[in-house]
Design an enzyme around this catalytic site. Structure first.
Site, PDB file in Angstrom:
ATOM      1  N   ASP A  99       0.700  -1.346   0.013  1.00  0.00           N
ATOM      2  CA  ASP A  99       0.114   0.020  -0.116  1.00  0.00           C
ATOM      3  C   ASP A  99       0.874   1.206  -0.106  1.00  0.00           C
ATOM      4  O   ASP A  99       0.543   2.356  -0.484  1.00  0.00           O
ATOM      5  CB  ASP A  99      -0.946  -0.124   1.075  1.00  0.00           C
ATOM      6  CG  ASP A  99      -1.796   1.192   1.257  1.00  0.00           C
ATOM      7  OD1 ASP A  99      -2.528   1.373   0.410  1.00  0.00           O
ATOM      8  OD2 ASP A  99      -1.507   2.056   2.339  1.00  0.00           O
ATOM      9  N   ASP A 102       4.498   0.477   4.023  1.00  0.00           N
ATOM     10  CA  ASP A 102       4.688  -0.594   4.896  1.00  0.00           C
ATOM     11  C   ASP A 102       4.460  -1.896   3.889  1.00  0.00           C
ATOM     12  O   ASP A 102       4.569  -1.700   2.697  1.00  0.00           O
ATOM     13  CB  ASP A 102       3.323  -0.310   5.787  1.00  0.00           C
ATOM     14  CG  ASP A 102       2.240  -0.098   5.170  1.00  0.00           C
ATOM     15  OD1 ASP A 102       1.966  -0.039   3.711  1.00  0.00           O
ATOM     16  OD2 ASP A 102       1.069  -0.134   5.755  1.00  0.00           O
ATOM     17  N   GLU A 492       5.240   9.739   3.381  1.00  0.00           N
ATOM     18  CA  GLU A 492       5.156   8.536   2.962  1.00  0.00           C
ATOM     19  C   GLU A 492       4.284   8.581   1.483  1.00  0.00           C
ATOM     20  O   GLU A 492       3.325   9.244   1.564  1.00  0.00           O
ATOM     21  CB  GLU A 492       4.217   7.759   4.167  1.00  0.00           C
ATOM     22  CG  GLU A 492       4.049   6.369   3.474  1.00  0.00           C
ATOM     23  CD  GLU A 492       3.374   5.431   4.832  1.00  0.00           C
ATOM     24  OE1 GLU A 492       2.802   6.053   5.830  1.00  0.00           O
ATOM     25  OE2 GLU A 492       3.304   4.187   4.849  1.00  0.00           O
TER      26      GLU A 492
END
Ligand SMILES: *[C@@H]1O[C@H](CO)[C@@H](O)[C@H](O)[C@H]1NC(C)=O
Ligand SMILES: *[C@@H]1O[C@H](CO)[C@@H](O)[C@H](O)[C@H]1NC(C)=O
Ligand SMILES: *[C@@H]1O[C@H](CO)[C@@H](O)[C@H](O)[C@H]1NC(C)=O
Ligand SMILES: *[C@@H]1O[C@H](CO)[C@@H](O)[C@H](O)[C@H]1NC(C)=O
Length: 519
Positions: A99, A102, A492
């Protein structure tokens, strides 16, 4: 005040419109040729090259995110991973994509990624091909749809997650070294999840069009799954994040009505079957259409995307364009566009000082990039259908105004911003060095189990591996960016960010936008 009188880059184009009737509806093929001596847009060559270069980079993040046994792996620091995902249920769920930074496989945003990537290929496959990116795009799409097919072993059973987010987030490891358990979550008739079933149906229907001529058996299989999943989603209605509360921590859904309309719209495009059109424009549209109210296109809310996608029917298919509800979709798509155009009377004020659409602090770039993708698509629908203008509260705007907006957002992402940095990793001279991404942050020869990798999160060294193509979360409202590995709010990247940036860049690669028929 509009910009309608400005001389745009479109003046030197000849538009040839060929409309041919076909069984499933009108096929519209647009051919635009540039005058060899076009003088109105001297800089266009350079800027188009910029978008092509950026597209080649952006496309690589899909390779970074691949799970399973890799084929023709082009990322030197990636290897096979999660090979046994699904094995406890005798399923092969090894493929698909992680995703974000992670190792979770969250199917709700992953399916959205596949739907948007399919849409980008359908609209702009020729431009992708021009810069050698069509096959990589198709390969990445198939890496997800192969997985989604395997997630759907029975009509009313769909696996929607691999991995346990709590367990996963307690580790800092490379995907190649995962030791944590990889539990599965399914939805079924007694515990339904309409959003994720419908989004998966949308992804498969859209992808069935992508593979229609290239791999017709695969395309039919996708369409079969799409139809079954749509029926499952519609018949067993329930909000997936209410029925399975643990998913609400990451991808909470604010409702499934948008996914039902979106999936029906894709199934209509994929099949030409009037039933799906009637679904999207009938009483479900009354319940869920939210007409007149612009919304932000995202993994959670597909209404703006549906409005633009159904505008395609209104622009190009004269047989059905008289439907009142279809006009409502198109009017609302225009309201979305009017909100984006910076000089429109109804322009949103949710922008940074230098003009980036800015809605949320977490993963801020998802909204401007997704909005700009819709704007470039809408602009091309207008051009293709020779629709010269649209109005916002009485002011007129042209396709070129929409394209300029889309370029402004892309340019911001690529470095034209106060921080003077590119938010697309690997593009330009200055881009984030501390991307919040486990695989990128750990040296390939490190021997970490679940816990021993945390020192690489805490390290002050830049990432040893470049997460090429990652579109990070992006700037704060005040246009600053803290390049710190622990800053997941800004640093991220997500896989679905890649779908929208790939869509946007492929729409800007060439001004000879050819909006091909879907059928
Ligand atoms: C249906 O899905 C729920 C939620 O994942 C699960 O708890 C239940 O066991 C499933 N039902 C069957 C018959 O497998
Ligand atoms: C999920 O969304 C619903 C509907 O908007 C909201 O009521 C709920 O509080 C949200 N849950 C979480 C965990 O954010
Ligand atoms: C990283 O962020 C988390 C969550 O905010 C925090 O608990 C942790 O202490 C931070 N680690 C470092 C090294 O800053
Ligand atoms: C910018 O905004 C962030 C987040 O609100 C804040 O932490 C930071 O201090 C601000 N920076 C400046 C220079 O104002």
């Amino acid at each position: 005040m509009g910009e309608k009188s400005k001389k745009g880059g479109w003046c030197g184009w000849i538009i040839v419109l060929i409309v041919a009737a076909a069984a499933a509806g009108a096929i519209v093929v647009l051919v635009m040729k540039k005058h060899k001596d076009s003088s109105s847009d001297a800089a266009s060559g350079a800027s188009e090259k910029k978008y092509g270069d950026a597209l080649k980079i952006a496309m690589q993040f899909f390779d970074v995110q691949k799970s399973g046994k890799l084929v023709n792996n082009k990322i030197p620091w990636r290897g096979d991973s999660a090979i046994k995902d699904g094995s406890q249920e005798k399923l092969d769920l090894s493929q698909g994509m992680y995703d974000a930074g992670d190792h979770m496989k969250f199917n709700f945003p992953m399916a959205y990624t596949a739907t948007v990537l399919s849409w980008a290929i359908l609209e702009y496959g020729d431009q992708m091909k021009g810069v050698g990116q069509l096959e990589p795009a198709q390969d990445s799409l198939k890496w997800i749809t192969d997985y989604l097919i395997n997630c759907h072993p029975k009509d009313n059973v769909l696996y929607i997650q691999v991995g346990d987010a709590n367990a996963d987030h307690k580790c800092w490891d490379r995907p190649e070294d995962i030791t944590e358990a990889r539990p599965l979550i399914q939805i079924n008739a007694s515990t339904p999840g309409t959003e994720v079933a419908a989004e998966t149906a949308a992804a498969m229907a859209a992808a069935s069009l992508v593979f229609k001529s290239k791999n017709s058996g695969y395309s039919s299989n996708l369409l079969k799954h799409a139809k079954q999943l749509f029926t499952f989603a519609d018949r067993y209605r329930g909000t997936y994040s209410e029925n399975i509360p643990e998913v609400a921590t990451y991808y909470n859904s604010t409702g499934y009505g948008d996914e039902l309309l979106w999936a029906a719209s894709w199934l209509y495009h994929a099949t030409g079957d009037q039933t799906y059109f009637d679904y999207a424009t009938g009483k479900n549209a009354d319940s869920f259409g939210n007409f007149g109210n612009p919304t932000w296109f995202s993994w959670d809310n597909k209404l703006a995307g549906t409005q633009v996608l159904l505008s395609r029917v209104s622009f190009f298919n004269s047989k059905v364009s008289n439907s009142d509800t279809l006009q409502e979709y198109r009017k609302t798509a225009e309201a979305v566009m009017c909100g984006l155009l910076p000089k429109s009377p109804t322009a949103t004020s949710s922008r940074t000082d230098s003009g980036l659409i800015w809605i949320t602090q977490w993963n801020a770039l998802q909204h401007p990039v997704a909005s700009a993708f819709l704007a470039v698509v809408y602009s091309d629908y207008m051009l293709t259908s020779k629709t010269g203008k649209m109005t916002c509260d009485g002011n007129e705007y042209t396709p070129s105004d929409l394209r300029k907006f889309a370029m402004s957002q892309a340019n911001y992402v690529l470095g034209d911003n106060p921080a003077k940095m590119s938010y697309l990793v690997g593009y330009g001279d200055k881009y984030p060095q501390y991307v919040h991404h486990r695989g990128a942050s750990i040296p390939t020869d490190a021997d970490t189990n679940c816990k021993e990798g945390w020192k690489y999160l805490d390290s002050t060294e830049p990432n040893p591996n470049v997460a090429t193509g990652a579109l990070v979360g992006g700037p704060f409202l005040n246009e600053t960016y803290i390049d710190s590995r622990n800053n997941s709010i800004q640093g991220e990247p997500t896989t679905y960010n890649s779908a929208v940036i790939v869509g946007l860049l492929s729409g800007l690669v060439s001004t000879s936008s050819v909006v091909q028929s879907f059928t």
